[in-house]
Design a protein around this motif. Sequence first.
Motif, PDB file in Angstrom:
ATOM      1  N   TYR A  26      32.382  28.949  96.812  1.00 18.46           N
ATOM      2  CA  TYR A  26      31.065  28.433  96.413  1.00 18.46           C
ATOM      3  C   TYR A  26      31.126  27.830  95.014  1.00 18.46           C
ATOM      4  N   ASN A  27      31.852  28.483  94.127  1.00 20.70           N
ATOM      5  CA  ASN A  27      31.976  27.986  92.755  1.00 20.70           C
ATOM      6  C   ASN A  27      32.585  26.591  92.729  1.00 20.70           C
ATOM      7  N   TRP A  28      33.711  26.414  93.396  1.00 26.02           N
ATOM      8  CA  TRP A  28      34.391  25.115  93.370  1.00 26.02           C
ATOM      9  C   TRP A  28      33.626  24.075  94.172  1.00 26.02           C
ATOM     10  N   SER A  29      32.860  24.507  95.175  1.00 27.68           N
ATOM     11  CA  SER A  29      32.086  23.555  95.970  1.00 27.68           C
ATOM     12  C   SER A  29      30.929  22.975  95.172  1.00 27.68           C
TER      13      SER A  29
ATOM     14  N   LEU B  58      32.082  20.485  92.311  1.00 29.64           N
ATOM     15  CA  LEU B  58      32.383  19.119  92.748  1.00 29.64           C
ATOM     16  C   LEU B  58      31.215  18.163  92.495  1.00 29.64           C
ATOM     17  N   PRO B  59      30.000  18.415  92.997  1.00 27.25           N
ATOM     18  CA  PRO B  59      28.895  17.478  92.694  1.00 27.25           C
ATOM     19  C   PRO B  59      28.543  17.431  91.212  1.00 27.25           C
ATOM     20  N   ALA B  60      28.778  18.527  90.488  1.00 28.04           N
ATOM     21  CA  ALA B  60      28.513  18.500  89.047  1.00 28.04           C
ATOM     22  C   ALA B  60      29.423  17.498  88.342  1.00 28.04           C
ATOM     23  N   GLU B  61      30.702  17.504  88.699  1.00 27.82           N
ATOM     24  CA  GLU B  61      31.648  16.567  88.084  1.00 27.82           C
ATOM     25  C   GLU B  61      31.334  15.130  88.497  1.00 27.82           C
ATOM     26  N   ILE B  62      31.003  14.923  89.774  1.00 26.45           N
ATOM     27  CA  ILE B  62      30.717  13.573  90.252  1.00 26.45           C
ATOM     28  C   ILE B  62      29.464  13.021  89.584  1.00 26.45           C
TER      29      ILE B  62
ATOM     30  N   ALA C 142      37.234  16.156  90.256  1.00 26.47           N
ATOM     31  CA  ALA C 142      36.597  16.146  91.572  1.00 26.47           C
ATOM     32  C   ALA C 142      37.632  16.301  92.682  1.00 26.47           C
ATOM     33  N   ALA C 143      38.757  15.605  92.566  1.00 32.00           N
ATOM     34  CA  ALA C 143      39.817  15.753  93.562  1.00 32.00           C
ATOM     35  C   ALA C 143      40.387  17.169  93.545  1.00 32.00           C
ATOM     36  N   SER C 144      40.521  17.745  92.369  1.00 30.19           N
ATOM     37  CA  SER C 144      41.020  19.120  92.277  1.00 30.19           C
ATOM     38  C   SER C 144      40.025  20.117  92.857  1.00 30.19           C
ATOM     39  N   ASP C 145      38.733  19.855  92.703  1.00 26.79           N
ATOM     40  CA  ASP C 145      37.722  20.759  93.257  1.00 26.79           C
ATOM     41  C   ASP C 145      37.829  20.829  94.777  1.00 26.79           C
ATOM     42  N   ILE C 146      38.024  19.678  95.421  1.00 25.38           N
ATOM     43  CA  ILE C 146      38.173  19.677  96.877  1.00 25.38           C
ATOM     44  C   ILE C 146      39.457  20.386  97.279  1.00 25.38           C
ATOM     45  N   TYR C 147      40.521  20.140  96.531  1.00 26.90           N
ATOM     46  CA  TYR C 147      41.797  20.789  96.840  1.00 26.90           C
ATOM     47  C   TYR C 147      41.663  22.311  96.780  1.00 26.90           C
ATOM     48  N   ILE C 148      41.064  22.816  95.709  1.00 28.73           N
ATOM     49  CA  ILE C 148      40.990  24.265  95.510  1.00 28.73           C
ATOM     50  C   ILE C 148      40.021  24.900  96.507  1.00 28.73           C
ATOM     51  N   SER C 149      38.843  24.293  96.700  1.00 31.41           N
ATOM     52  CA  SER C 149      37.868  24.884  97.622  1.00 31.41           C
ATOM     53  C   SER C 149      38.399  24.925  99.043  1.00 31.41           C
ATOM     54  N   SER C 150      39.131  23.888  99.460  1.00 31.10           N
ATOM     55  CA  SER C 150      39.692  23.900 100.812  1.00 31.10           C
ATOM     56  C   SER C 150      40.753  24.982 100.958  1.00 31.10           C
TER      57      SER C 150
END
Length: 385
Positions: A77-80, A83-87, A298-306
């Motif tokens: 949830y944190n990394w998800s 992601l929108p915060a960084e974008i 943002a790319a790292s957020d998707i990587y980590i959350s997945s």
Amino acid sequence: GGVIGTGLFVGSADALRNGGPVGAFLGYLIVGSVVYCLCVSVGEMIAFLPNVGGVVGLADLYVDPALGFSLGWAAWYNWSITLPAEITAAALVLGYWDKNSQAYDELTRALRTICAQLLFAIAINCFPSKVYGQMEYILSCAKVMTIVIIIVLSLLIDVGASWQGPIGFRYWKEQPFAPGYLGIGGAKGQFLGFWAVIMQASFSFFGSEVPGIAAGEVIDATRNVPRALRKVWIRITLFYLGGILCSGLLVPSTDPRLATDDGTGNSSPFVIAFNIAKWKVVPDMVNAAILLSAWSAAASDIYISSRFLFFLARRGHAPTWLAHLFRYPRHVEVRSAQSDSDTERSDSGAESDSDIDGDGAGVAVRTDMYCAAIYLIPTREHDRG
């Protein structure tokens, strides 16, 4: 370096405003010490069990499955939501260069930027991890070089390379701590402001444990992951402590521009410091670094959350289809154990071991070059012994 985002450039303004230069530095120092201890501990355990499932698997095995469940979903949830915060931060930073646009134009530009950045982050993560790693390596190098340049220029301003003359520790002596927090003055207000710095620093340090999360995809994880995590002190000392030190040296905590809430990089203490010094080009460079950091993070957020979803599914805490992997075809040379053993003896006289799979096919293992350790990870309660 991939997860260095807007927290370093923009979030440090809140830390400086709430805690003062000394309070902000002490807060980042305390959190950095805790983060370093965490990374060293995670590195030691991941080196022992590189494929256990990251921190989710470690909590699941050594504490309780309930802790693994709650920790894994909380981290996802944190990394998800990061992601929108960084974008969003990256979209708003563009307003720094277009200050005269209308509200409709700003909204259109922000939506286009958000869509483009989201598609970019998703596309990078659709390729194998090697592509993501190469992209993050390039972007991280650019961010690191930019941060180093900003710190060096800040120190030059502090020693007198601008019209202000030498500044030194003037602001540290005049106002070491913020006078209050949210209208609360006195010792209580200063304590609450310092506690707010602790919370902000904790957000800024997110991602220091990423090498432990990626251990299952790292070549020779038992050797390389601890080496990477032991170098986290460079990120803590150079980037965060160095950055908050320089911002506290150049900008007073009472500067009203630190509270600017226009969504751009105008509230960044580095932008404020270079504007005060009347250096024209450097503020643009800082905002470009903020934009680049947000795209990379943002790319790292998707990587980590997945990966957290994958770990949860592997440990039985999420639907099993989330543990599915798309395997790329690889060419594997399979030879009989007997023929390989004869070849090894005739060439060098060295012995070779062989494994026989369930179908009876032999696969030769070169023991003179590599030494492999196989860890059997228990997945059931009664297997833990």
